[in-house]
Design an enzyme around this catalytic site. Sequence first.
Site, short mmCIF file in Angstrom:
data_model
loop_
_atom_site.label_atom_id
_atom_site.label_comp_id
_atom_site.label_asym_id
_atom_site.label_seq_id
_atom_site.Cartn_x
_atom_site.Cartn_y
_atom_site.Cartn_z
N CYS A 168 -11.45 -62.50 20.20
CA CYS A 168 -10.68 -62.52 18.95
C CYS A 168 -9.74 -61.32 18.86
O CYS A 168 -9.99 -60.27 19.44
CB CYS A 168 -11.62 -62.46 17.75
N ARG A 212 -5.99 -62.26 25.34
CA ARG A 212 -7.43 -61.98 25.21
C ARG A 212 -8.24 -63.26 25.15
O ARG A 212 -9.46 -63.22 25.29
CB ARG A 212 -7.69 -61.15 23.95
N TRP A 227 -11.73 -66.79 18.72
CA TRP A 227 -12.40 -67.42 19.86
C TRP A 227 -13.75 -67.85 19.32
O TRP A 227 -14.59 -67.02 18.99
CB TRP A 227 -12.55 -66.39 20.98
N ASN A 270 -13.56 -59.62 13.77
CA ASN A 270 -14.02 -59.77 15.16
C ASN A 270 -15.47 -59.30 15.20
O ASN A 270 -15.81 -58.32 14.54
CB ASN A 270 -13.21 -58.88 16.11
N GLY A 271 -16.28 -59.92 16.03
CA GLY A 271 -17.67 -59.51 16.14
C GLY A 271 -18.59 -60.58 15.60
O GLY A 271 -18.17 -61.72 15.38
N GLU A 275 -15.61 -60.72 45.40
CA GLU A 275 -14.45 -60.61 44.51
C GLU A 275 -13.40 -61.67 44.85
O GLU A 275 -12.82 -62.29 43.95
CB GLU A 275 -13.87 -59.19 44.61
N LYS A 319 -12.11 -64.47 42.22
CA LYS A 319 -10.68 -64.63 41.88
C LYS A 319 -10.28 -66.09 42.02
O LYS A 319 -9.63 -66.65 41.16
CB LYS A 319 -9.78 -63.81 42.81
N GLU A 338 -12.07 -68.47 39.28
CA GLU A 338 -11.75 -68.33 37.85
C GLU A 338 -10.35 -68.81 37.50
O GLU A 338 -10.13 -69.27 36.39
CB GLU A 338 -11.99 -66.91 37.35
N HIS A 346 -28.78 -68.17 56.58
CA HIS A 346 -30.02 -68.43 55.84
C HIS A 346 -29.86 -69.54 54.81
O HIS A 346 -30.60 -69.58 53.84
CB HIS A 346 -30.51 -67.13 55.18
N LYS A 393 -10.03 -62.46 28.18
CA LYS A 393 -9.79 -61.22 28.93
C LYS A 393 -10.96 -60.24 28.74
O LYS A 393 -11.43 -59.65 29.69
CB LYS A 393 -8.47 -60.59 28.49
#
Length: 607
Positions: free
Chosen positions: A2, A27, A73, A99-100, A480, A484, A487, A503, A602
């Site tokens: 948010c 965000r 959000w 927000n929160g 990583e 990338k 996502e 394995h 984000k």
Amino acid sequence: MCGIIGYVGSRAAVPILVEGLKRLEYRGYDSSGVALVGSGGLSIAKAAGRISALEQVIDLDAPQSLGIGHTRWATHGAPTDINAHPHADSSGRIAVIHNGIIENDRALRTYLERKGVVFTSETDTEVLAQLIGQLYDGDLEQAVREALREITGTYGMAVVCADEPNVIVAARQGSPLIVGVGKNEHILASDAAAILAHTTQVVFLGDGQMARITPDDLKLTTLDAMPVANDVEKIEWSLDEIELAGYDHFMKKEIHEQPASLETCLRGRVDTREGVVHLGGLVDCARDLVRAKRIILTGCGTAWHAALVGEYLFEELVRVPTEVEYASEFRYRNPIIDDGTVVIAVSQSGETADTLAALKEANQRGALTLGVVNVVGSTLARATDAGVYLHVGPEIGVASTKAFTGQVTVLALIACYLGRRKHMSPAAASQFIDALEKIPEQVAAILAQADKAEVVAEAYCKKDNWLYLGRGNNYPVALEGALKLKEISYIHAEGLPAAEMKHGPIALITEAMPVVVIATAGSQYQKIMNNISEVRTRGGRVIAIATEGDREIAKIAEHVLYVPDTIEPLQPLLTSIPLQLIAYHAAVLRGCNVDKPRNLAKSVTVE
Ligand code: M6R
């Protein structure tokens, strides 16, 4: 997640609010809204979907010069027009954005319903609006203060009232708020990006602080009404840094910014001749750090991968046992913190809920805590004993790129800083710093060949499953690279330490499967060549990341992307670049929303 924006001054609020909301889009959000206060009272407009939907329902020429805006959000209730913020009290005179998460919203809702309040939305924020409305008796600041005494949970919130057309009241507990100071105006926001177009002079609210904001006054107090005086600080980010500047996407821009961002990250911090690293943020705790018996690195997602690279760096250079913990696991697993344990929290935003909770746990158990953070003044930066900023500039694309290389660079600097104070010779430190200083130009050389990564992406972007393999320092890079790709392109990808393939995952390899293998020169080169053979034997398509000059590898890999030579501990700073480029181009070719991938935000500010 948010986002909050608020304006009080002499200009029309709507253009400033809408522009601010657009700056906060990165965000992640699923609805947005604004509330305006003027001579005609309070008006609210909100809409599910993109900000363009909000623009359809607000008067873009509205004259009011006080307003608040929000990108939501969804957590409590679906992303609908009704659940979007702002939320008003039943009188329609008070509006709140938040927000929160309010943890005791159920109990408060029941209490208010018993008093006859009728709720219109499913949100926890409406509880706050209704509570303030019940307590309002001609003084908005006082009503907010009393309401917050009843609240448990986290908030960054802003409130306006039709009866006080010159005032925004804001409060912060665990969710960031900044007030931009302009000429006869103030701009409130949850993120500096929403303020930068107007001013770089800001005041950061601390946890447990409230602000009463008018065009020419900013009064800060604690929740208990004790006056506080926070300094006006300057944000070093420029407007250019949060704009596309001709690039198609922020991710592409941020990948290509890395030579410059890494140079800034290193500037003034290294002295090759003397073999010394200067980190002003660590000076006060250097003695305790040198005595550390154990280091725990923690973070989430890409930051966790950077921490894994850090583990190799710390063990190699500092020779202190180092562990890496997912912040989300650390916070719940009764971690053992002895005397001499140092916890280093790694984060781009400094607002990730799990990382903040892990840090809180570490602080409570008496660890010395450090932050490796990008956003100056963020919650994490304020909650650690000491730390080192990345200084890589704002990262807008959801996929973390320049923050990853910045995090690894800062961890390398800290490792060398401590190593040198323990057993590293000046010559060894000089050699390490010399290699580190070459990284920005080496990254530029890789980026000059970005088209080769695009060819790889073109060849395999229709394949739905990829494997990434690496060993040693490059094992976290494999993780990583896979993150990338998945996502932003929605391709399923798995990263593994190469030897683990045997394995189980080797069963997945068919002729259809692209396998990215990081096979740079170094102590494990021969081993990784064997892994490549194993993949080839099963028909897998090998895309190798190799060191310039390696002609052997071209004989057994389908594609080779070369990176310049560097010392093994720093290889991740180079090998990660082609993987960022492959993911970027694959996502573009698949028509994905590169900068705002589905379901992602984000900063993950909720658990
Ligand atoms: O802001 P942080 O570095 O704390 O964020 C942690 C993760 O949410 C973040 O790195 C995430 O994994 C990125 N989207 C990955 O590109």
